[in-house]
Design a protein around this motif. Structure first.
Motif, short mmCIF file in Angstrom:
data_model
loop_
_atom_site.label_atom_id
_atom_site.label_comp_id
_atom_site.label_asym_id
_atom_site.label_seq_id
_atom_site.Cartn_x
_atom_site.Cartn_y
_atom_site.Cartn_z
N LEU A 299 -109.82 2.69 62.19
CA LEU A 299 -110.98 2.73 61.32
C LEU A 299 -110.67 3.53 60.06
O LEU A 299 -110.92 3.08 58.94
CB LEU A 299 -112.14 3.36 62.09
CG LEU A 299 -113.53 3.28 61.52
CD1 LEU A 299 -114.14 1.94 61.86
CD2 LEU A 299 -114.39 4.38 62.14
N THR B 44 -115.79 0.75 58.05
CA THR B 44 -116.97 1.52 58.44
C THR B 44 -117.40 1.21 59.86
O THR B 44 -118.14 1.98 60.45
CB THR B 44 -118.16 1.23 57.51
OG1 THR B 44 -118.41 -0.16 57.49
CG2 THR B 44 -117.88 1.73 56.11
N GLU B 45 -116.93 0.08 60.41
CA GLU B 45 -117.34 -0.27 61.76
C GLU B 45 -116.31 -1.18 62.40
O GLU B 45 -115.69 -2.00 61.73
CB GLU B 45 -118.69 -0.99 61.72
CG GLU B 45 -119.26 -1.28 63.08
CD GLU B 45 -120.67 -1.82 62.99
OE1 GLU B 45 -121.55 -1.11 62.49
OE2 GLU B 45 -120.88 -2.96 63.42
N GLN C 280 -115.83 -3.22 66.36
CA GLN C 280 -116.39 -3.49 67.68
C GLN C 280 -115.42 -4.35 68.46
O GLN C 280 -114.91 -5.35 67.95
CB GLN C 280 -117.74 -4.19 67.56
CG GLN C 280 -118.41 -4.36 68.90
CD GLN C 280 -119.87 -4.75 68.76
OE1 GLN C 280 -120.45 -4.68 67.69
NE2 GLN C 280 -120.46 -5.18 69.85
N ARG D 23 -117.91 0.25 70.28
CA ARG D 23 -118.28 0.14 68.88
C ARG D 23 -118.03 1.49 68.25
O ARG D 23 -118.64 2.48 68.61
CB ARG D 23 -119.75 -0.24 68.73
CG ARG D 23 -120.18 -0.38 67.29
CD ARG D 23 -121.64 -0.86 67.21
NE ARG D 23 -122.12 -0.71 65.88
CZ ARG D 23 -122.84 0.32 65.45
NH1 ARG D 23 -123.19 1.28 66.28
NH2 ARG D 23 -123.22 0.39 64.20
N SER E 141 -118.05 3.49 64.66
CA SER E 141 -118.54 3.37 63.30
C SER E 141 -118.64 4.73 62.65
O SER E 141 -118.61 5.76 63.31
CB SER E 141 -119.91 2.68 63.28
OG SER E 141 -120.87 3.50 63.91
N ARG E 142 -118.76 4.70 61.33
CA ARG E 142 -118.94 5.93 60.58
C ARG E 142 -119.87 5.64 59.43
O ARG E 142 -120.00 4.52 58.96
CB ARG E 142 -117.62 6.47 60.07
CG ARG E 142 -116.98 5.54 59.07
CD ARG E 142 -115.70 6.11 58.56
NE ARG E 142 -115.06 5.09 57.73
CZ ARG E 142 -114.17 5.34 56.84
NH1 ARG E 142 -113.75 6.55 56.67
NH2 ARG E 142 -113.65 4.38 56.12
N LYS E 143 -120.51 6.67 58.94
CA LYS E 143 -121.43 6.55 57.83
C LYS E 143 -120.65 6.71 56.54
O LYS E 143 -119.92 7.69 56.38
CB LYS E 143 -122.51 7.63 57.94
CG LYS E 143 -123.56 7.58 56.86
CD LYS E 143 -124.65 8.58 57.14
CE LYS E 143 -124.33 9.86 56.42
NZ LYS E 143 -125.38 10.86 56.52
#
Length: 170
Positions: A20, A26-27, A29, A43, A45-47
């Motif tokens: 990532l 950002t995501e 899965q 999954r 993810s990050r902001k």
């Protein structure tokens, strides 16, 4: 699930988090099937660092799993806006319409069709501004209010992040 499988899953998730960051995603899965009734859904993810969330979008469990890397700055078109407005971040503009999801932008309903919007066009509340394709689903992005399109910040086929400014509507 055995300890050996658990350790392998932890290593797999850590590798996904590294992937990532290394690819500035950002995501991510992934689903791993072990047996008919045994699988692992992951999954990660990050902001994005410049993402601004409305209070109704915030969730206590939405903490990022990986450290955020700087996001590339959006390129501003050279025409149709004063120099002072171009220097500021389009996401900070009060008329910015942002992407509700990660996906690919399409400015028309199908190839060869006229674009939904153009600079200077008037739109009514609820009119389709553009489409964001996410996971093979075409999501029509409606105008949040009536107004005039001042700037289109994306091109047809661009990849967009959650919260990325798409259009300036005044």
């Amino acid at each position: 699930m055995t300890k050996n499988t658990h350790d392998a899953d932890v290593a797999f998730i850590q590798a996904l988090a590294e992937l990532l960051n290394e690819n500035d995603l950002t995501e991510l899965q992934v689903k791993r099937d072990y047996a008919e009734d045994d699988s692992l859904n992951v999954r990660v993810s990050r902001k994005p660092p410049q993402q601004i969330m409305a209070p109704q979008q915030m969730h206590a469990s939405a903490a990022p799993m990986a450290a955020a890397a700087p996001a590339p700055a959006a390129a501003a078109p050279a025409a149709a806006a004063p120099a002072a407005e171009q220097a500021s971040d389009p996401a900070d503009h009060p008329g910015a319409v942002t992407s509700p999801m990660v996906g690919t932008v399409y400015l028309q309903g199908e190839p060869g069709a006229p674009a939904f919007i153009s600079v200077g066009a008037s739109v009514a509340e609820g009119d389709t501004l553009l489409i964001v394709e996410a996971m093979k689903t075409m999501n029509h992005i409606p105008a949040p209010r009536a107004g005039t399109i001042k700037r289109i910040l994306v091109a047809d086929g661009d990849a967009v992040e959650f919260g990325a400014p798409l259009v300036i509507l005044e």
